[in-house]
Design an enzyme around this catalytic site. Structure first.
Site: not given
Length: 252
Positions: A11, A130
């Site tokens: 990330d 998500d």
């Protein structure tokens, strides 16, 4: 049974690798190129790099990071974050990505999945989903987990498959960074609802968590971040533990 894959995830924000809990409380963990080289050398099957603030900040994915990472690894590279058009996908693939992950843009314009699959091939299009628990089901959330779309995760998974997505990257916001294990019920529900490969993401903390997700669901791959970045264990440790429990692993 198809051999399972292990995928480290970077990330990134402002060119640095970061990690948080439940998508918030970010802390810096290192340089993306150095970590990418390490995982490539350590036997990872693929690498995911997510520019996690690109969508919320309304900007494009950082191309120089993609170029630098892709030039330093020998494994497939999946890029996501801030990708909202065919042009964006083309730019990221040209920079060295093997596959492109789209999330918020796919929800906003599902036809983008179809157009991208037709132009670049389904095998290069990953739809990132998500998921957050709401009552007895899961909803799709976007913009780094900050927006609830109201879409049912399982139904959306079926839709993205029908539109031509080649793979789903499924992340549980509820378990992300918590290290108590993957969200098995969520992962099971999605991986059994579609025929395309599903990558499980969010919550791994022990070697047993990898074994559990492979044994209890139909996922094709498992993704992790902080346990690799913090040297809790290596990719080889994971593959060895899974093989010892009878899980067939892809040989890098």
């Amino acid at each position: 049974m198809e051999a399972k894959r292990i995928i480290p995830c970077l990330d990134t924000k402002d060119g640095k690798v970061v990690k948080g809990t439940n998508f918030v409380g970010l802390r810096e963990l290192g340089d993306p190129v150095e970590l990418a080289k390490k995982y490539s050398n350590d036997g990872a099957d693929e690498l995911v790099v997510l520019d996690i603030s690109a969508t919320t900040e309304g900007r494009e994915t950082v191309i120089d990071v993609i170029q630098n990472v892709s030039q330093n690894i020998t494994i497939p590279l999946i890029i996501g974050g801030g990708i909202g058009s065919i042009e964006d996908i083309q730019r990221v693939l040209d920079a060295g990505a093997s596959k492109v992950g789209i999330n918020s843009a796919a929800v906003k314009n599902p036809q983008l999945i179809k157009e991208a699959a037709e132009k670049f091939g389904s095998d290069r299009i990953v739809v990132a989903i998500d998921a957050q628990k709401y009552g007895d089901s899961w909803n799709v959330v976007t913009h780094g987990g900050s927006k609830d779309t109201g879409l049912d995760v399982v139904e959306w998974s079926k839709e993205v498959e029908s539109l031509g997505a080649g793979e789903i990257l499924l992340t549980s916001v509820d378990t992300d960074g918590v290290k108590n294990g993957f969200d098995i019920p969520l992962t099971k529900a999605v991986s059994e609802a579609v025929q395309i490969p599903v990558i499980a993401s969010g919550g791994v903390g022990t070697l047993e968590h990898f074994v559990d997700v492979f044994k209890e669901t139909k996922v094709a791959a498992a993704l992790a971040a902080s346990v690799f970045h913090e040297n809790t264990f290596t990719v080889d440790d994971v593959k060895t533990a899974c093989k010892e429990q009878g899980v067939e692993m892809r040989e890098a």
